[in-house]
Design an enzyme around this catalytic site. Structure first.
Site, PDB file in Angstrom:
ATOM      1  N   PRO A   1       0.782  -1.241   0.000  1.00 28.25           N
ATOM      2  CA  PRO A   1       0.000   0.000   0.000  1.00 28.25           C
ATOM      3  C   PRO A   1       0.818   1.299   0.000  1.00 28.25           C
ATOM      4  O   PRO A   1       0.794   2.069   0.964  1.00 28.25           O
ATOM      5  CB  PRO A   1      -0.849  -0.130   1.263  1.00 28.25           C
ATOM      6  CG  PRO A   1       0.005  -0.941   2.189  1.00 28.25           C
ATOM      7  CD  PRO A   1       0.724  -1.915   1.298  1.00 28.25           C
ATOM      8  N   CYS A   2       1.475   1.572  -1.095  1.00 25.70           N
ATOM      9  CA  CYS A   2       2.265   2.798  -1.217  1.00 25.70           C
ATOM     10  C   CYS A   2       1.389   4.040  -1.185  1.00 25.70           C
ATOM     11  O   CYS A   2       1.879   5.142  -0.918  1.00 25.70           O
ATOM     12  CB  CYS A   2       3.124   2.763  -2.472  1.00 25.70           C
ATOM     13  SG  CYS A   2       2.192   2.562  -3.995  1.00 25.70           S
ATOM     14  N   HIS A   3       0.097   3.884  -1.427  1.00 30.47           N
ATOM     15  CA  HIS A   3      -0.813   5.035  -1.395  1.00 30.47           C
ATOM     16  C   HIS A   3      -0.948   5.630   0.006  1.00 30.47           C
ATOM     17  O   HIS A   3      -1.418   6.745   0.156  1.00 30.47           O
ATOM     18  CB  HIS A   3      -2.195   4.655  -1.953  1.00 30.47           C
ATOM     19  CG  HIS A   3      -2.931   3.652  -1.118  1.00 30.47           C
ATOM     20  ND1 HIS A   3      -2.719   2.291  -1.232  1.00 30.47           N
ATOM     21  CD2 HIS A   3      -3.864   3.809  -0.142  1.00 30.47           C
ATOM     22  CE1 HIS A   3      -3.492   1.657  -0.374  1.00 30.47           C
ATOM     23  NE2 HIS A   3      -4.201   2.557   0.300  1.00 30.47           N
TER      24      HIS A   3
END
Length: 180
Positions: free
Chosen positions: A146-148
């Site tokens: 989950p780089c967001h």
């Protein structure tokens, strides 16, 4: 390598998985790339060359594939179980720091937001802010890694391969689950 594209509230979402049997080096069935696109070729380009199965040696999917698990996790995510993608195995390859940084990202909880500096600190290298940002930029397995959930120090969104509107909707969706 197997590919599937499903519809989500944020647009088409494509998942590329490997059905390789488990191996002592950490191999096995896993998501190799994913993202909000219907262009599988653009996702294949993100997969490290050492992980791309040979077209000459395709591996048939087992009866219950990692893609089945990945699709179920994406559907569960959009149904409110924002932890579901973290339960699906992912395999990415790069240098030692980036590979570690991706594993650290998997532990960032839904609804939690980190700055790039906080993310670098969690990787054990507080001065590696640019390297941490680079790990986000080169992440092939969006949603599953989950780089967001990583933002600029000033709280602005920064970048996102699939558009800032998608990043904002993901963050809003995850935050609303914790304020209900």
């Amino acid at each position: 390598m197997h590919v599937i594209t499903i519809d989500t509230p944020d647009g088409p979402f494509t998942i590329i998985g490997s059905e390789a049997p488990p191996s002592p080096d950490g191999g096995g069935a896993a998501v190799l790339a994913s993202g909000w696109t219907d262009d599988a070729a653009s996702l294949v380009a993100l997969i490290h060359r050492s992980l791309r199965p040979s077209d000459a040696d395709p591996r048939p999917p087992s009866s219950a594939t990692v893609l089945d698990d990945a699709v179920e996790a994406v559907v569960a995510y959009y149904d409110g179980d924002h932890h579901a993608p973290a339960r699906v195995p992912v395999r990415q390859a790069s240098g030692e720091y980036r590979t570690h940084a991706w594993e650290v990202l998997r532990d960032v909880a839904p609804g939690e937001r980190l700055t790039y500096a906080q993310y670098a600190e969690r990787t054990g290298r507080p001065a590696a802010v640019r390297a941490a940002a680079g790990a986000c930029a080169l992440n092939a397995a969006a949603l599953f890694v989950p780089c967001h959930r990583v933002l600029r120090t000033d709280g602005t969104l920064g970048g996102f391969r699939y558009g800032l509107e998608t990043k904002e909707r993901l963050l809003r969706r995850e935050a609303s689950a914790f304020t209900l």
